[in-house]
Design a protein around this motif. Sequence first.
Motif, PDB file in Angstrom:
ATOM      1  N   CYS A 115      58.060  54.942  88.689  1.00 28.47           N
ATOM      2  CA  CYS A 115      56.436  54.536  88.874  1.00 28.47           C
ATOM      3  C   CYS A 115      56.311  53.030  88.407  1.00 28.47           C
ATOM      4  O   CYS A 115      55.180  52.846  88.233  1.00 28.47           O
ATOM      5  CB  CYS A 115      55.726  55.710  88.178  1.00 28.47           C
ATOM      6  SG  CYS A 115      55.976  55.429  86.335  1.00 28.47           S
ATOM      7  N   CYS A 116      57.259  52.099  88.309  1.00 29.03           N
ATOM      8  CA  CYS A 116      57.191  50.904  87.684  1.00 29.03           C
ATOM      9  C   CYS A 116      56.238  50.086  89.008  1.00 29.03           C
ATOM     10  O   CYS A 116      56.490  50.220  89.956  1.00 29.03           O
ATOM     11  CB  CYS A 116      58.680  50.185  87.626  1.00 29.03           C
ATOM     12  SG  CYS A 116      58.195  48.447  87.220  1.00 29.03           S
TER      13      CYS A 116
ATOM     14  N   THR B 197      47.002  50.101  83.459  1.00 23.61           N
ATOM     15  CA  THR B 197      48.185  50.547  83.259  1.00 23.61           C
ATOM     16  C   THR B 197      48.508  51.833  82.578  1.00 23.61           C
ATOM     17  O   THR B 197      47.731  51.848  81.571  1.00 23.61           O
ATOM     18  CB  THR B 197      49.108  49.453  82.758  1.00 23.61           C
ATOM     19  OG1 THR B 197      49.329  48.293  83.494  1.00 23.61           O
ATOM     20  CG2 THR B 197      50.548  49.867  82.736  1.00 23.61           C
ATOM     21  N   GLN B 198      48.962  52.689  83.137  1.00 31.72           N
ATOM     22  CA  GLN B 198      49.084  54.057  82.538  1.00 31.72           C
ATOM     23  C   GLN B 198      50.311  54.432  81.691  1.00 31.72           C
ATOM     24  O   GLN B 198      50.067  55.286  80.441  1.00 31.72           O
ATOM     25  CB  GLN B 198      49.398  55.072  83.639  1.00 31.72           C
ATOM     26  CG  GLN B 198      48.273  55.202  84.922  1.00 31.72           C
ATOM     27  CD  GLN B 198      46.745  55.317  84.139  1.00 31.72           C
ATOM     28  OE1 GLN B 198      46.689  56.469  83.760  1.00 31.72           O
ATOM     29  NE2 GLN B 198      45.807  54.562  84.150  1.00 31.72           N
ATOM     30  N   ALA B 199      51.317  54.050  81.887  1.00 34.44           N
ATOM     31  CA  ALA B 199      52.585  54.019  80.949  1.00 34.44           C
ATOM     32  C   ALA B 199      53.486  52.714  80.852  1.00 34.44           C
ATOM     33  O   ALA B 199      53.412  51.888  81.894  1.00 34.44           O
ATOM     34  CB  ALA B 199      53.357  55.149  81.289  1.00 34.44           C
ATOM     35  N   VAL B 200      54.096  52.413  79.859  1.00 36.63           N
ATOM     36  CA  VAL B 200      54.742  51.289  79.519  1.00 36.63           C
ATOM     37  C   VAL B 200      56.348  51.645  78.841  1.00 36.63           C
ATOM     38  O   VAL B 200      56.245  52.454  77.886  1.00 36.63           O
ATOM     39  CB  VAL B 200      53.926  50.102  78.773  1.00 36.63           C
ATOM     40  CG1 VAL B 200      54.963  49.131  78.255  1.00 36.63           C
ATOM     41  CG2 VAL B 200      52.953  49.784  79.534  1.00 36.63           C
ATOM     42  N   VAL B 201      57.238  51.064  79.370  1.00 37.52           N
ATOM     43  CA  VAL B 201      58.582  51.121  78.775  1.00 37.52           C
ATOM     44  C   VAL B 201      58.866  49.679  78.204  1.00 37.52           C
ATOM     45  O   VAL B 201      58.986  48.724  78.957  1.00 37.52           O
ATOM     46  CB  VAL B 201      59.787  51.518  79.631  1.00 37.52           C
ATOM     47  CG1 VAL B 201      60.961  51.496  79.049  1.00 37.52           C
ATOM     48  CG2 VAL B 201      59.488  53.028  79.996  1.00 37.52           C
ATOM     49  N   LEU B 202      59.074  49.546  76.969  1.00 41.39           N
ATOM     50  CA  LEU B 202      59.597  48.355  76.221  1.00 41.39           C
ATOM     51  C   LEU B 202      61.056  48.534  76.107  1.00 41.39           C
ATOM     52  O   LEU B 202      61.289  49.270  75.240  1.00 41.39           O
ATOM     53  CB  LEU B 202      58.922  48.110  75.091  1.00 41.39           C
ATOM     54  CG  LEU B 202      57.108  48.046  75.400  1.00 41.39           C
ATOM     55  CD1 LEU B 202      56.461  48.223  73.946  1.00 41.39           C
ATOM     56  CD2 LEU B 202      56.851  46.646  75.862  1.00 41.39           C
ATOM     57  N   GLN B 203      61.991  47.520  76.842  1.00 42.76           N
ATOM     58  CA  GLN B 203      63.389  47.804  76.943  1.00 42.76           C
ATOM     59  C   GLN B 203      63.828  46.535  76.230  1.00 42.76           C
ATOM     60  O   GLN B 203      63.634  45.325  76.786  1.00 42.76           O
ATOM     61  CB  GLN B 203      64.168  48.068  78.116  1.00 42.76           C
ATOM     62  CG  GLN B 203      65.430  47.746  78.127  1.00 42.76           C
ATOM     63  CD  GLN B 203      66.032  48.866  77.235  1.00 42.76           C
ATOM     64  OE1 GLN B 203      65.696  50.134  77.214  1.00 42.76           O
ATOM     65  NE2 GLN B 203      67.055  48.790  76.819  1.00 42.76           N
TER      66      GLN B 203
ATOM     67  N   ILE C 174      57.861  47.151  81.063  1.00 43.71           N
ATOM     68  CA  ILE C 174      57.803  47.822  82.416  1.00 43.71           C
ATOM     69  C   ILE C 174      56.599  48.478  82.558  1.00 43.71           C
ATOM     70  O   ILE C 174      56.633  49.552  81.779  1.00 43.71           O
ATOM     71  CB  ILE C 174      59.009  48.708  82.590  1.00 43.71           C
ATOM     72  CG1 ILE C 174      60.356  47.625  82.586  1.00 43.71           C
ATOM     73  CG2 ILE C 174      58.986  49.261  83.970  1.00 43.71           C
ATOM     74  CD1 ILE C 174      61.647  48.302  82.234  1.00 43.71           C
ATOM     75  N   GLY C 175      55.688  48.289  83.239  1.00 40.47           N
ATOM     76  CA  GLY C 175      54.325  49.133  83.711  1.00 40.47           C
ATOM     77  C   GLY C 175      54.338  49.989  84.558  1.00 40.47           C
ATOM     78  O   GLY C 175      54.908  49.433  85.776  1.00 40.47           O
TER      79      GLY C 175
END
Length: 258
Positions: free
Chosen positions: A127-128, A200-206, A216-217
């Motif tokens: 969903c990015c 933005t609904q969700a975020v991955v911080l890698q 990554i939003g």
Amino acid sequence: MQTEEYRGPKPRKNWIADWVSKNDDVARSLPIYTGGFSLLAVLFNRAIFGIAPVTDASSSQSRADLLALGLAVTNVLTGLVWLSIRPKSISKVEPEGMECHWISPYLPDTVVSELEWFWQSLSDVTCCRSLVIVYDGICILQVGVAAESSSGDGAETVDAAKLIHGALCEGIMKSGAQNYLANLSLYPSKSELPFLPPNTQAVVLQPLGDKGIAVIGGDTIRGFTNADQAWISLIGDKLDATLMKSLTRTESLAQNTG
């Protein structure tokens, strides 16, 4: 600049989960259909073979039928519970902002190609909708939907220094572990990510080794699955190796030239 397409691994789609999500009512009703069919099968079996309608505890057939009836009723009740209890509907949102596609012009073609593949893969199978990569204190990529600049002259640019030294990213880079903000609106630290669309609904911080981070939003609450997170971690390690190799080569060339 034309770059060769990078062919790398991508996570497989879960066809069963996709079917269930698109046919929610049918999936929730399946236990009722199964239980009802089982009840009819037991009655048909007793009628066709001339078994007495009254159960007899001494009969093995009667005991088997009682077990079958119990399982059938359990299925029916389970289906009724599934139909009565429904989770809150979560749908995708359209990010509020403007399209942005910027890659540092100082990167070699091999790195640009891999960055393009990284973005294309994420946007295709997850969903990015927004991606920002900061490496060695410099923003090297910002693609997808970005927040509109408050001055109205374009997209909100990434302040790499402020991002790296923020409490949110500092903790991730020190631990070296991925952080998943499944519902960004619940986290006060979202103020450290002003360059992402406000909805933005969700975020991955890698983390990318100990020198970089990928933000990554996504456009869906809890939209990144466990498989997505594991895959992002793997390709993040691969991207870090590519960037590290390129950076080392550039520094070596600079020293030789000097």
